[in-house]
Design a protein around this motif. Structure first.
Motif, short mmCIF file in Angstrom:
data_model
loop_
_atom_site.label_atom_id
_atom_site.label_comp_id
_atom_site.label_asym_id
_atom_site.label_seq_id
_atom_site.Cartn_x
_atom_site.Cartn_y
_atom_site.Cartn_z
N PRO A 153 -43.08 42.76 12.18
CA PRO A 153 -41.64 42.71 11.92
C PRO A 153 -40.90 43.97 12.39
O PRO A 153 -39.74 43.89 12.79
CB PRO A 153 -41.54 42.55 10.40
CG PRO A 153 -42.84 41.93 10.00
CD PRO A 153 -43.86 42.46 10.97
N SER A 154 -41.59 45.11 12.39
CA SER A 154 -40.94 46.34 12.84
C SER A 154 -40.58 46.27 14.32
O SER A 154 -39.61 46.89 14.76
CB SER A 154 -41.84 47.55 12.57
OG SER A 154 -43.05 47.43 13.28
N VAL A 155 -41.35 45.51 15.10
CA VAL A 155 -41.04 45.35 16.54
C VAL A 155 -39.71 44.62 16.70
O VAL A 155 -38.86 45.03 17.49
CB VAL A 155 -42.18 44.59 17.25
CG1 VAL A 155 -41.80 44.25 18.68
CG2 VAL A 155 -43.46 45.40 17.22
N ILE A 156 -39.52 43.57 15.92
CA ILE A 156 -38.27 42.81 15.98
C ILE A 156 -37.11 43.70 15.53
O ILE A 156 -36.05 43.71 16.15
CB ILE A 156 -38.34 41.54 15.10
CG1 ILE A 156 -39.53 40.66 15.52
CG2 ILE A 156 -37.04 40.76 15.15
CD1 ILE A 156 -39.51 40.19 16.94
N SER B 211 -35.92 54.08 29.26
CA SER B 211 -34.74 53.32 28.84
C SER B 211 -35.10 52.38 27.70
O SER B 211 -36.24 51.93 27.58
CB SER B 211 -34.17 52.53 30.02
OG SER B 211 -35.14 51.60 30.47
N THR B 212 -34.13 52.10 26.87
CA THR B 212 -34.34 51.22 25.73
C THR B 212 -33.57 49.92 25.94
O THR B 212 -32.78 49.79 26.87
CB THR B 212 -33.88 51.88 24.42
OG1 THR B 212 -32.50 52.25 24.55
CG2 THR B 212 -34.72 53.11 24.10
N VAL B 213 -33.81 48.97 25.07
CA VAL B 213 -33.15 47.67 25.15
C VAL B 213 -31.65 47.87 24.97
O VAL B 213 -31.23 48.66 24.12
CB VAL B 213 -33.71 46.75 24.04
CG1 VAL B 213 -32.97 45.43 24.00
CG2 VAL B 213 -35.18 46.52 24.22
N ARG C 112 -33.81 50.27 19.79
CA ARG C 112 -34.70 51.42 19.88
C ARG C 112 -35.95 51.13 20.70
O ARG C 112 -36.69 52.04 21.04
CB ARG C 112 -35.16 51.84 18.48
CG ARG C 112 -34.07 52.41 17.62
CD ARG C 112 -34.65 52.93 16.32
NE ARG C 112 -35.33 51.89 15.56
CZ ARG C 112 -34.81 51.25 14.53
NH1 ARG C 112 -33.60 51.53 14.12
NH2 ARG C 112 -35.50 50.33 13.89
N ALA C 113 -36.22 49.88 21.02
CA ALA C 113 -37.46 49.49 21.68
C ALA C 113 -37.37 49.67 23.19
O ALA C 113 -36.31 49.55 23.78
CB ALA C 113 -37.79 48.04 21.36
#
Length: 126
Positions: free
Chosen positions: A78-81, A40-42, A88-89
């Motif tokens: 920054p790509s994580v944010i 599952s994603t955020v 998508r995270a």
């Protein structure tokens, strides 16, 4: 000398086969039976709350916090944010806690409370 030699196969030599499905067929069948659900994603509400909280957070000059500023503050890329804001995270509770503290907005727990301001330091939970 040119003598013809005949070769015959007398069966599956060295095999424990009983004439049933091959190992590959069994594995393929297991793969089809045990379909793995993607993680599952955020939720979109969490991504929107991060974006809104980040934009509402102003520095001394009155500029909004960028994704890069937030990432630097919590020691992430920054790509994580960007992935969290886009939904998508894969959720990481420890990382969500860091983001919560950095922007002062609730991101975990009751879905109705996501996006609400965090209580200030020294205030007690009820």
């Amino acid at each position: 000398m040119g003598i013809a030699v005949s070769t015959e196969s007398k069966g599956p030599a060295g095999s424990n086969s009983r004439g049933g499905p091959t190992d590959y067929q069994r594995i393929a069948k297991l793969d089809m039976e045990n379909e793995v659900k993607p993680p599952s994603t955020v939720s979109p509400s969490v991504g929107a709350a991060i974006a809104k909280g980040r934009q509402d957070k102003k520095d001394a000059e009155g500029k909004s916090m960028s994704q890069k500023d937030l990432a630097t503050k919590i020691n992430e890329k920054p790509s994580v944010i960007a992935d969290y804001e886009a939904g998508r995270a894969i959720p990481n509770v420890a990382l969500l806690a860091k983001i919560e503290r950095a922007i002062g907005v609730k991101l975990r727990g009751d879905p109705k409370l996501i996006g609400t301001p965090l209580p200030g330091p020294g205030s007690k939970k009820k």
